[in-house]
Design an enzyme around this catalytic site. Structure first.
Site, PDB file in Angstrom:
ATOM      1  N   TYR A  67       3.860  15.707  15.368  1.00  0.00           N
ATOM      2  CA  TYR A  67       4.600  14.907  14.404  1.00  0.00           C
ATOM      3  C   TYR A  67       6.121  15.040  14.596  1.00  0.00           C
ATOM      4  O   TYR A  67       6.727  14.252  15.282  1.00  0.00           O
ATOM      5  CB  TYR A  67       4.171  15.194  12.943  1.00  0.00           C
ATOM      6  CG  TYR A  67       4.637  14.047  12.065  1.00  0.00           C
ATOM      7  CD1 TYR A  67       3.788  12.983  11.757  1.00  0.00           C
ATOM      8  CD2 TYR A  67       5.964  13.965  11.649  1.00  0.00           C
ATOM      9  CE1 TYR A  67       4.251  11.876  11.048  1.00  0.00           C
ATOM     10  CE2 TYR A  67       6.441  12.865  10.944  1.00  0.00           C
ATOM     11  CZ  TYR A  67       5.582  11.833  10.644  1.00  0.00           C
ATOM     12  OH  TYR A  67       6.046  10.741   9.958  1.00  0.00           O
ATOM     13  N   LEU A 102       0.293  12.608   2.637  1.00  0.00           N
ATOM     14  CA  LEU A 102      -0.728  12.009   1.786  1.00  0.00           C
ATOM     15  C   LEU A 102      -1.670  11.163   2.604  1.00  0.00           C
ATOM     16  O   LEU A 102      -1.321  10.697   3.682  1.00  0.00           O
ATOM     17  CB  LEU A 102      -0.052  11.128   0.734  1.00  0.00           C
ATOM     18  CG  LEU A 102       0.533  11.907  -0.441  1.00  0.00           C
ATOM     19  CD1 LEU A 102       1.370  11.019  -1.311  1.00  0.00           C
ATOM     20  CD2 LEU A 102      -0.595  12.523  -1.262  1.00  0.00           C
ATOM     21  N   THR A 123      -2.998   8.017   3.642  1.00  0.00           N
ATOM     22  CA  THR A 123      -2.745   6.576   3.617  1.00  0.00           C
ATOM     23  C   THR A 123      -3.334   6.032   4.911  1.00  0.00           C
ATOM     24  O   THR A 123      -3.775   6.797   5.778  1.00  0.00           O
ATOM     25  CB  THR A 123      -1.233   6.224   3.575  1.00  0.00           C
ATOM     26  OG1 THR A 123      -0.641   6.653   4.792  1.00  0.00           O
ATOM     27  CG2 THR A 123      -0.522   6.847   2.392  1.00  0.00           C
ATOM     28  N   GLU A 164      -0.335  -8.558   5.316  1.00  0.00           N
ATOM     29  CA  GLU A 164      -1.725  -8.314   4.928  1.00  0.00           C
ATOM     30  C   GLU A 164      -2.589  -9.525   5.240  1.00  0.00           C
ATOM     31  O   GLU A 164      -2.100 -10.653   5.291  1.00  0.00           O
ATOM     32  CB  GLU A 164      -1.800  -7.996   3.421  1.00  0.00           C
ATOM     33  CG  GLU A 164      -1.023  -6.756   2.997  1.00  0.00           C
ATOM     34  CD  GLU A 164      -1.598  -5.447   3.525  1.00  0.00           C
ATOM     35  OE1 GLU A 164      -2.735  -5.434   4.045  1.00  0.00           O
ATOM     36  OE2 GLU A 164      -0.884  -4.421   3.452  1.00  0.00           O
ATOM     37  N   THR A 213       0.852  -1.198   0.000  1.00  0.00           N
ATOM     38  CA  THR A 213       0.000   0.000   0.000  1.00  0.00           C
ATOM     39  C   THR A 213       0.889   1.250   0.000  1.00  0.00           C
ATOM     40  O   THR A 213       2.106   1.159   0.153  1.00  0.00           O
ATOM     41  CB  THR A 213      -0.911   0.057   1.261  1.00  0.00           C
ATOM     42  OG1 THR A 213      -0.090  -0.013   2.418  1.00  0.00           O
ATOM     43  CG2 THR A 213      -1.929  -1.070   1.288  1.00  0.00           C
ATOM     44  N   GLY A 214       0.276   2.396  -0.150  1.00  0.00           N
ATOM     45  CA  GLY A 214       0.954   3.679   0.035  1.00  0.00           C
ATOM     46  C   GLY A 214       2.205   3.860  -0.802  1.00  0.00           C
ATOM     47  O   GLY A 214       2.249   3.493  -1.979  1.00  0.00           O
TER      48      GLY A 214
HETATM   49  P1  NAI Z   1       1.003   2.354   4.530  1.00  0.00           P
HETATM   50  O1  NAI Z   1       0.242   2.040   5.762  1.00  0.00           O
HETATM   51  O2  NAI Z   1       0.253   2.653   3.292  1.00  0.00           O
HETATM   52  O3  NAI Z   1       2.007   1.133   4.169  1.00  0.00           O
HETATM   53  C1  NAI Z   1       2.634   0.377   5.157  1.00  0.00           C
HETATM   54  C2  NAI Z   1       3.216  -0.890   4.555  1.00  0.00           C
HETATM   55  O4  NAI Z   1       3.921  -1.588   5.584  1.00  0.00           O
HETATM   56  C3  NAI Z   1       2.185  -1.889   4.007  1.00  0.00           C
HETATM   57  O5  NAI Z   1       2.701  -2.512   2.855  1.00  0.00           O
HETATM   58  C4  NAI Z   1       2.071  -2.914   5.131  1.00  0.00           C
HETATM   59  O6  NAI Z   1       1.658  -4.219   4.711  1.00  0.00           O
HETATM   60  C5  NAI Z   1       3.500  -2.935   5.599  1.00  0.00           C
HETATM   61  N1  NAI Z   1       3.670  -3.443   6.967  1.00  0.00           N
HETATM   62  C6  NAI Z   1       3.239  -2.903   8.130  1.00  0.00           C
HETATM   63  N2  NAI Z   1       3.647  -3.669   9.172  1.00  0.00           N
HETATM   64  C7  NAI Z   1       4.367  -4.690   8.639  1.00  0.00           C
HETATM   65  C8  NAI Z   1       5.053  -5.801   9.184  1.00  0.00           C
HETATM   66  N3  NAI Z   1       5.111  -6.030  10.498  1.00  0.00           N
HETATM   67  N4  NAI Z   1       5.669  -6.662   8.340  1.00  0.00           N
HETATM   68  C9  NAI Z   1       5.621  -6.473   6.987  1.00  0.00           C
HETATM   69  N5  NAI Z   1       4.998  -5.421   6.414  1.00  0.00           N
HETATM   70  C10 NAI Z   1       4.372  -4.556   7.240  1.00  0.00           C
HETATM   71  O7  NAI Z   1       2.005   3.519   4.923  1.00  0.00           O
HETATM   72  P2  NAI Z   1       2.694   4.718   4.123  1.00  0.00           P
HETATM   73  O8  NAI Z   1       1.962   5.975   4.441  1.00  0.00           O
HETATM   74  O9  NAI Z   1       2.956   4.351   2.714  1.00  0.00           O
HETATM   75  O10 NAI Z   1       4.064   4.803   4.910  1.00  0.00           O
HETATM   76  C11 NAI Z   1       5.281   4.261   4.453  1.00  0.00           C
HETATM   77  C12 NAI Z   1       6.420   5.123   4.958  1.00  0.00           C
HETATM   78  O11 NAI Z   1       6.285   6.433   4.387  1.00  0.00           O
HETATM   79  C13 NAI Z   1       6.430   5.305   6.479  1.00  0.00           C
HETATM   80  O12 NAI Z   1       7.758   5.321   6.937  1.00  0.00           O
HETATM   81  C14 NAI Z   1       5.818   6.691   6.650  1.00  0.00           C
HETATM   82  O13 NAI Z   1       6.207   7.318   7.840  1.00  0.00           O
HETATM   83  C15 NAI Z   1       6.375   7.387   5.433  1.00  0.00           C
HETATM   84  N6  NAI Z   1       5.693   8.629   5.037  1.00  0.00           N
HETATM   85  C16 NAI Z   1       4.321   8.697   4.977  1.00  0.00           C
HETATM   86  C17 NAI Z   1       3.706   9.894   4.661  1.00  0.00           C
HETATM   87  C18 NAI Z   1       2.208  10.021   4.572  1.00  0.00           C
HETATM   88  O14 NAI Z   1       1.705  11.132   4.579  1.00  0.00           O
HETATM   89  N7  NAI Z   1       1.481   8.940   4.467  1.00  0.00           N
HETATM   90  C19 NAI Z   1       4.491  11.113   4.340  1.00  0.00           C
HETATM   91  C20 NAI Z   1       5.918  10.895   4.329  1.00  0.00           C
HETATM   92  C21 NAI Z   1       6.479   9.696   4.698  1.00  0.00           C
HETATM   93 NA    NA Z   2       4.107   1.718   2.078  1.00  0.00          NA
END
Ligand code: NAI
Ligand code: NA
Length: 396
Positions: free
Chosen positions: A234, A272, A274, A74, A50-51
């Site tokens: 944050y 974003l 997510t 997942e 995701t994301g």
């Molecule tokens: P998301 O929730 O969409 O994706 C998280 C991913 O991690 C998924 O693929 C999920 O299956 C996986 N995951 C979670 N726990 C797991 C585990 N124990 N084992 C294996 N996989 C696991 O999150 P998002 O928003 O894409 O975040 C990704 C990174 O980007 C994070 O470090 C976040 O802090 C960073 N970020 C997010 C922003 C936002 O606004 N959403 C902005 C800037 C950075």
């Molecule tokens: Na991600």
């Protein structure tokens, strides 16, 4: 079964396989429309479903014809229950990759564990030999430490002082004050354990020791900075301490990778919608104001636009990778644009339940949130029966 959204606070209990597929196909189309990127050919994405992680996998595969291994956590579909969206996304991604003649396999399990790291290494050895790029994009509320066995829980709290400011319940549109009491020292340590850089380092050590990193291999993890209004919860809160740790870890990993001429980077991405970000108080209100302004300026991006630009305009240009004074790649440049931030700060002061629909992009927020679960896509027949009992073919 006909699948409808069932919203519960910050999550949706259902997700739509056809809608998730459409979400993935739209992202693939976007990447293809931007042309080829001279990027890595063998890519491991940790948090690939995701994301930003999913967008990284799609950009690698369809921008650079890369073979990809995706690791995620997942839920598979079960009797009477849909899978989690990342499961359907990965199913759709793998099908599209195979259609395009691209290698794609996935590991569904706890990335924080030694077992999943070992499984991943075995898969790389068996199928790809070595990896050129490792994207680290985990977002999780918990981590079981692989050495101590302790289950750490991250918290989203300010440090030192009680914090009160506005937030919005994006389902109802009601703007209200939220008060969050400060964390204790344990909260900081736990949040750093979960969202800091230790696990990233453990992954890179394991991959390096196993000899599955190619010469010049690169790794990138994602971080966030954001505006003044979200700082207490944050960047200067518990999660910010974890991001500081993650950013510092990039330098340590770069030192370790010196023997193969490799490098570790942190990319600071845009705010974003997510699953991870919608659970953070104050952020949804900020995002709805930000979206409105950036859409009006024509600078709005989603995960796929951000990551496509990260790969094509930062990571894989002919020149060196541009970084800020702290060594970080900045792809949040359009969000942090001075004029944009000034406007957000102005709007923030006057935001109320009554005027938010006009001054903010609440509908954009809601529709992005629904999209995460595969709802609201054009071209998907939501009244049709959706067969949710499916298995990802390349799933290990
Ligand atoms: P998301 O929730 O969409 O994706 C998280 C991913 O991690 C998924 O693929 C999920 O299956 C996986 N995951 C979670 N726990 C797991 C585990 N124990 N084992 C294996 N996989 C696991 O999150 P998002 O928003 O894409 O975040 C990704 C990174 O980007 C994070 O470090 C976040 O802090 C960073 N970020 C997010 C922003 C936002 O606004 N959403 C902005 C800037 C950075
Ligand atoms: Na991600």
């Amino acid at each position: 079964m006909i699948i409808e959204p069932r919203m519960r606070g910050f999550i949706c209990l259902t997700s739509h396989p056809k809608g998730c597929e459409k979400n993935v196909l739209n992202q693939i189309d976007y990447v293809k429309s931007k042309g080829k990127i001279a990027g890595a050919k063998k890519v491991l994405v940790i948090g690939a479903s995701t994301g930003f992680g999913l967008a990284s996998r799609i950009t690698s595969a369809f921008g650079s014809d890369a073979a990809t291994i995706g690791v995620f956590f997942e839920k598979a579909p079960a009797e009477g229950k849909t899978a989690s969206p990342g499961y359907y996304n990965s199913l759709a991604f793998e099908a599209a990759a195979k259609n395009a003649g691209l290698y794609a396999k996935s590991i569904n399990g706890d990335a924080f564990s030694n077992e999943v790291k070992a499984q991943t290494i075995d898969l790389i050895k068996a199928d790809l030999g070595q990896i050129d790029l490792v994207i680290y994009s985990l977002a999780s509320p918990v981590r079981q430490h692989p050495v101590t066995g302790v289950l750490h829980r991250s918290v989203l709290k300010p440090i030192g002082d009680t914090f009160t400011d506005k937030t919005v319940d994006f389902h109802t549109g009601i703007v209200s004050d939220v008060t969050i009491t400060p964390c204790n020292d344990e909260d900081i340590a736990n949040t750093v354990e979960v969202m800091g850089g230790e696990d990233w380092q453990m992954w890179m050590d394991a991959l390096l020791d196993a000899g599955v990193l190619a010469d010049g291999a690169m790794t990138v993890a994602y971080s966030y900075i954001g505006p003044k209004v979200t700082e207490p919860v944050y960047r200067k809160g518990t999660i910010g301490m974890a991001k500081d740790h993650l950013e510092a870890t990039a330098f340590k990993i770069t030192d370790d990778l010196a023997k193969i001429g490799g490098k570790a980077f942190v990319s600071v991405n845009k705010a974003l919608v997510t699953q991870a970000s919608s659970a953070i108080p104050v952020i949804p209100l900020y995002i709805s104001l930000l979206y409105k302004i950036m859409k009006a300026k024509g600078t709005h991006e989603g995960c796929i636009e951000q990551i496509q630009r990260l790969f094509s305009a930062r990571l894989y240009t002919n020149g060196s990778i541009p970084v800020d004074e702290k060594g970080r790649i900045r792809i949040d440049d359009w969000e942090m644009d001075e004029a944009v931030q000034k406007e957000v700060a102005e709007l923030w002061k006057g935001a109320t339940t009554e005027n938010l629909p006009a001054i903010g992009d609440l509908n954009g927020y809601k529709s992005d949130f629904s999209s995460l679960f595969g709802f609201g896509f054009d071209g998907v027949d939501y009244a049709a029966d959706a067969n949710e009992m499916v298995e990802i073919p390349g799933l290990i």
